[in-house]
Design a protein around this motif. Structure first.
Motif: not given
Length: 273
Positions: A246-250, A252-257
């Motif tokens: 998924f493409h998210l702002p940098a 927010g990416f760690d939390a999404a992972v």
């Protein structure tokens, strides 16, 4: 079943950092991208892949699958044999190849024959090194974009050397139920990609078209409970690669992972026990 994370989106992390992340996520290891710009890449794979595997195993993690560059489709390419040699030395059992592109204006069955010939030769090379190549169900006009089309490529090939890699998201995108895909590829199933797609209608020229968005697990249309139950009943013990594409702002990416991995770790616990 081994829950691993595809490192495509984690190119900035070194091997030690990947080990730290695996510990935080509670996963079993990695589907390691062996691509330009990654810690293990085609230029250093002979030394870097065995070293990465040893480093991660010391910490209790595994690399049951690596993913080659999307353009690696020819077993005669200069990097093909060194890659498989490195896998054998590292104890990495399978590699996902690149994609045969589908030109709708060309003869489909000629393209299938050419793809089968290449996969057969990949199988011979894999056998020589005691490893396996796998081919991934992927949309966007690739040969084998769903399980039915993948069967055109794989049927009759040695499943110990050439395996099927079923992708939950792309199967949703192509309208194919996971149970049906597995029924087609019981013999060849070697790896599973865990990815969620949300399908939506987009207006175009006065009519609609289907758009596929990659979303976090649970926000799309993949029935992961059914997928895990089907795999459990099949006795599946291979890798399930969490793609996190998924493409998210940098920021927010760690939390999404973390959420994505937690979703599948919890689901495996509930379904597999």
């Amino acid at each position: 079943m081994q829950l691993i994370v595809f490192s495509k989106m984690l190119a900035a992390l070194g091997v030690d950092e990947l080990g730290d992340l695996a510990g935080r996520l509670g996963i079993d290891g990695y589907d390691l991208a062996v691509r330009p710009g990654h810690p293990v890449n085609p230029d250093n794979v002979s030394e870097a892949l065995p070293a990465a595997a040893e480093s991660l195993r010391r910490r209790g993690f595994d690399i049951p699958l690596i993913t080659a560059d999307t353009g690696l489709v020819d077993p005669g390419a200069p990097g093909a044999e060194p890659l498989l040699e490195a896998m054998a030395r590292a104890g990495v059992p399978r590699v996902k190849l690149g994609y045969f592109k589908l030109d709708p204006a060309a003869d489909y069955w000629e393209a299938v024959d050419a793809g089968r010939d290449r996969l057969s030769r990949w199988g011979e090379l894999a056998a020589a090194h005691g490893v396996q190549v796998v081919y991934h169900t992927h949309s966007n006009r690739c040969l084998g974009l769903n399980a039915g089309m993948l069967a055109h490529l794989l049927r009759g090939l040695d499943p110990a050397r050439v395996g099927a890699y079923l992708d939950t998201g792309h199967l949703v995108g192509e309208g194919e139920e996971f149970a049906v895909a597995l029924a087609i590829h019981r013999e060849h199933l070697s790896a599973v990609a865990l990815k969620d797609f949300l399908l939506r209608r987009e207006e175009r020229h006065g009519h609609g078209r289907k758009v596929r968005d990659v979303v976090e697990a649970g926000q799309g249309m993949a029935d992961f409970t059914a997928v895990f139950e089907i795999l459990r009943d099949h006795g599946y013990g291979g890798p399930a690669s969490i793609h996190c594409e998924f493409h998210l702002p940098a920021d927010g990416f760690d939390a999404a992972v973390t959420r994505e991995a937690g979703f599948f770790v919890g689901l495996r616990r509930r379904v597999f026990g």
